[in-house]
Design an enzyme around this catalytic site. Structure first.
Site, PDB file in Angstrom:
ATOM      1  N   HIS A   1       0.809  -1.224   0.000  1.00 44.62           N
ATOM      2  CA  HIS A   1       0.000   0.000   0.000  1.00 44.62           C
ATOM      3  C   HIS A   1       0.844   1.277   0.000  1.00 44.62           C
ATOM      4  O   HIS A   1       0.569   2.218  -0.743  1.00 44.62           O
ATOM      5  CB  HIS A   1      -0.927   0.014   1.214  1.00 44.62           C
TER       6      HIS A   1
ATOM      7  N   LYS B   1       1.199  -0.836  13.898  1.00 47.04           N
ATOM      8  CA  LYS B   1      -0.016  -1.243  14.614  1.00 47.04           C
ATOM      9  C   LYS B   1       0.098  -0.687  16.027  1.00 47.04           C
ATOM     10  O   LYS B   1       1.202  -0.433  16.518  1.00 47.04           O
ATOM     11  CB  LYS B   1      -0.102  -2.772  14.699  1.00 47.04           C
TER      12      LYS B   1
HETATM   13  C1  BG6 Z   1      -4.361  -4.790   4.905  1.00 48.21           C
HETATM   14  C2  BG6 Z   1      -3.378  -5.270   5.927  1.00 48.21           C
HETATM   15  O1  BG6 Z   1      -3.877  -5.002   3.601  1.00 48.21           O
HETATM   16  O2  BG6 Z   1      -4.581  -3.387   5.094  1.00 48.21           O
HETATM   17  C3  BG6 Z   1      -3.879  -4.986   7.335  1.00 48.21           C
HETATM   18  O3  BG6 Z   1      -3.185  -6.674   5.773  1.00 48.21           O
HETATM   19  C4  BG6 Z   1      -4.193  -3.504   7.484  1.00 48.21           C
HETATM   20  O4  BG6 Z   1      -2.925  -5.370   8.318  1.00 48.21           O
HETATM   21  C5  BG6 Z   1      -5.112  -3.061   6.368  1.00 48.21           C
HETATM   22  O5  BG6 Z   1      -4.814  -3.325   8.730  1.00 48.21           O
HETATM   23  C6  BG6 Z   1      -5.314  -1.561   6.399  1.00 48.21           C
HETATM   24  O6  BG6 Z   1      -6.308  -1.240   5.491  1.00 48.21           O
HETATM   25  P1  BG6 Z   1      -7.267   0.003   5.758  1.00 48.21           P
HETATM   26  O7  BG6 Z   1      -8.096   0.087   4.518  1.00 48.21           O
HETATM   27  O8  BG6 Z   1      -8.040  -0.345   6.984  1.00 48.21           O
HETATM   28  O9  BG6 Z   1      -6.351   1.166   5.958  1.00 48.21           O
END
Ligand code: BG6
Length: 496
Positions: free
Chosen positions: A241, A341
Site C-alpha cells: 500500500h 499497529k
Molecule cells: C491490509 C493489511 O492489507 O490493510 C492490514 O493486511 C491492514 O494489516 C489493512 O490493517 C489496512 O487497510 P485500511 O483500509 O483499513 O487502511
C-alpha cells in the site's frame, strides 16, 4: 456503462475478508444498481453451509456494515443472487463438481470472476485446479481472477508464483488487488495533481524538501497472528500500500488514464528508486514491535502476549524507511514511509514539506513564525487536502501565523463508498487500471528485499515501543536533517 451479467465466485466466502468487505461491497453495488441484471454470486467455502445458512450469515455481515441499515426489499433482491457450494480446495474432484454446477444448469452467467479470498499459499493450487476443471477457458465468456495481497513473500517467491499462474492465465485475466487504489482519497491524489496546473511547477526537487507517507493503526493484530507473524509490517503495508501511494505522488503524468499508461508510469517510479545496499539497511530502515501500553484510555497487551504469537518472535509491527527516487524530478528528495499497529492514532496521510523561502525579507521584523509550507493529503479517516501557508496576524505588529487552505474531498451529504465497491465493479467492467501489473509487484519486492533479508538474519533483538505511542524514538535517525520530524497531525502547528 451497461455490463453483461456475470458470476462472482468467491473462494473463502465464509472468512473474514468476505464478511467485512466483499459481501457488504457487493450489497452496496446492488444498492447503486451496479450489479448487471442476471448476475449471480456463488460463495465457495470448506464449511458445511447450505444456501439458507449462507443467506442468514450474509444478512449478519451486511447488517453490520450497510449504509443506512439493511433494506429488506433490497436484501431480498440481493439474496436471490446468492448460493453456496462446499469445496475443499485441496480436492481436485470438488472442482469438477464446481465446474458442473457453474456450467450445467444455465443458472450462472458464463462471464466469471473468481475471487481468491484465501490464504496466499493456496493461490497457485486453486488456479491450477480451476484450470484443470476447464473453468479458466474463455470460449463462452470472460474469466477473471482476483488475487489478494500478498503476491509472494519476497522477490523470488513472487516470481515463482507468477511463473506458475501464468501457465493458466493471461496477464489480462489477472486482477491483483491493492485495496488502497480503490480508496476515493487515493484516486484523488491523481486528480489533484493532474487536473490542476498550479502545483506542477513546484512539484519537484527544487521546491520540495521531503515527503512523508504514514499509515498508523490503533488496532493490534487481533486474531491474525498466523498470517501476521510471518509477514510483519514491511510486507503487510509498506511493500504494497505505501509504495503504491508513493508512486502516485511521484509519477509523471500518464499519456492517458488507461490501465497500461498509468501502470507504465508507476513502474517507472519504482524502477527509479535507489536500491538500498544490504550493508546500509540500518541507515534506511527501522523496525520495532509494540509492547503493552494504553490505547484510547484502555490498557492493551504487547505483541508477544497476543494470541498465537510465539514468545520469542521478533516480527516487526512497526516499520519505517527512507527512499530516494533517482530521476530528474526527485533526485535527493527523501521519501519517508512508516507504518505501525497499536499506534497513538489510526490514520493514513501523505505530508509534503516544501523548502523554506529565503528569509532575508523578514530579517529586521518581529516575524518569528516561519513554518515551511506543508501540503497534507489526508487519506483516512480525515479526508482532506490542506495547504499550510504563513499569513500576517491582524494587528499593528508584523507577526505571522500558519493557516491552511482546504480543498475538502467530500461534502457533508455525500456518501462514503468503500474501496472494495470500486474494485469489484472495475472487475466486472474489465478495467485493470487500479490493479497491479506483475512488474509493479516485482519492483516493489526488489525495493524491500535487501531490508527483509537483513532483518531475517538479525533475529536476536527488536526494539519495542509502547502501544499507544507514535513508534520508537530511534526511528528519528532516518531523517536527513534535525529540522525534519515525523508529521503526525493534520492541523497547523502553533508557532513556538
Ligand atoms: C491490509 C493489511 O492489507 O490493510 C492490514 O493486511 C491492514 O494489516 C489493512 O490493517 C489496512 O487497510 P485500511 O483500509 O483499513 O487502511
Amino acid at each position: 456503462m451497461l455490463n453483461e451479467a456475470c458470476t462472482y465466485v468467491i473462494f473463502g466466502a465464509t472468512g473474514n475478508l468476505s464478511r467485512v468487505k466483499l459481501m457488504p461491497a457487493l450489497y452496496h453495488l446492488e444498492m447503486e444498481n451496479r450489479l448487471p441484471e442476471g448476475s449471480k454470486i456463488l460463495a465457495v467455502g470448506r464449511r458445511d453451509w447450505g444456501n439458507d445458512k449462507l443467506i442468514a450469515e450474509v444478512r449478519e455481515m451486511i447488517e453490520a456494515k450497510a449504509r443506512g441499515g439493511i433494506d429488506e426489499e433490497l436484501f431480498k433482491r440481493f439474496s436471490a443472487r446468492l448460493s453456496y457450494s462446499k469445496v475443499n480446495i485441496d480436492v481436485a474432484a470438488d472442482y469438477l463438481k464446481l465446474a458442473q454446477e457453474l456450467n450445467d444448469n444455465g443458472h450462472y452467467p458464463s462471464n466469471m470472476a473468481f475471487y481468491l479470498a484465501i490464504s496466499p499459499e493456496y493461490f497457485a493450487d486453486v488456479i491450477e485446479k480451476l484450470s484443470n476443471a476447464q473453468l479458466l477457458e474463455e470460449s463462452s465468456g470472460w474469466r477473471r481472477m482476483i488475487i489478494e495481497k500478498p503476491f509472494g513473500y519476497d522477490l523470488e517467491s513472487s516470481q515463482a508464483l507468477q511463473k506458475r499462474i501464468s501457465r493458466y492465465l493471461k496477464e489480462e485475466q489477472i486482477y491483483r488487488i491493492d485495496h488502497y487504489l480503490g480508496k476515493g482519497t487515493v484516486q484523488n491524489v491523481l486528480v489533484f495533481r493532474f487536473a490542476n496546473i498550479m502545483l506542477e511547477p513546484i512539484w519537484n526537487r527544487h521546491y520540495i524538501d521531503h515527503i512523508q507517507i504514514t499509515h498508523s493503526e490503533e488496532m493490534g493484530i487481533g486474531s491474525r497472528a498466523d498470517y501476521y507473524d510471518n509477514a510483519g509490517a514491511m510486507r503487510d503495508m509498506l511493500q504494497s500500500h505505501l509504495l503504491q501511494l508513493l508512486t502516485l505522488v511521484a509519477m509523471e503524468p500518464p499519456a492517458s488514464m488507461d490501465a497500461e499508461s498509468l501502470r507504465d508510469e508507476k513502474v517507472k517510479v519504482l524502477k527509479s528508486i535507489r536500491p538500498i545496499p544490504k550493508q546500509a539497511v540500518n541507515a534506511y530502515a527501522s523496525r520495532a514491535q509494540y509492547s503493552e501500553g494504553i490505547v484510547n484510555g484502555e490498557k492493551v497487551k504487547g505483541y508477544l502476549q497476543e494470541e498465537n504469537v510465539p514468545p520469542d518472535s521478533v516480527t516487526e509491527t512497526y516499520a519505517a524507511m527512507k527512499l530516494y527516487v533517482d530521476n530528474w524530478r526527485w533526485r535527493d528528495v527523501p521519501f519517508y514511509l512508516r507504518t505501525g499497529k497499536r499506534m497513538a492514532k489510526g490514520q493514513s496521510s501523505i505530508s509534503i514539506c516544501f523548502k523554506q523561502p529565503p528569509l532575508q525579507f523578514f530579517q529586521d521584523t518581529q516575524v518569528q513564525c516561519m513554518n515551511p509550507n506543508w501540503l497534507l493529503l489526508g487519506i483516512q479517516p480525515e479526508e482532506c487536502i490542506r495547504m499550510e501557508m504563513t499569513v500576517k496576524e491582524p494587528g499593528l505588529e508584523m507577526r505571522t501565523r500558519t493557516t491552511s487552505l482546504d480543498a475538502s474531498f467530500r461534502n457533508k451529504n455525500e456518501t462514503h463508498t468503500d474501496a472494495y465497491e470500486d474494485l469489484l465493479l472495475d472487475v466486472i467492467e474489465g478495467d485493470r487500471s487500479l490493479f497491479l501489473r506483475f512488474d509493479e509487484v516485482e519492483y516493489a519486492w526488489r525495493i524491500v528485499d535487501p531490508i527483509l533479508q537483513k532483518w531475517a538474519v538479525e533475529r536476536d533483538f527488536i526494539t519495542t515501543y509502547p502501544a499507544g505511542s507514535w513508534g520508537p524514538k530511534e526511528c528519528q535517525r532516518l531523517f536527513e536533517t534535525d529540522k525534519q520530524y515525523w508529521r503526525s497531525s493534520l492541523t497547523a502547528p502553533k508557532c513556538n
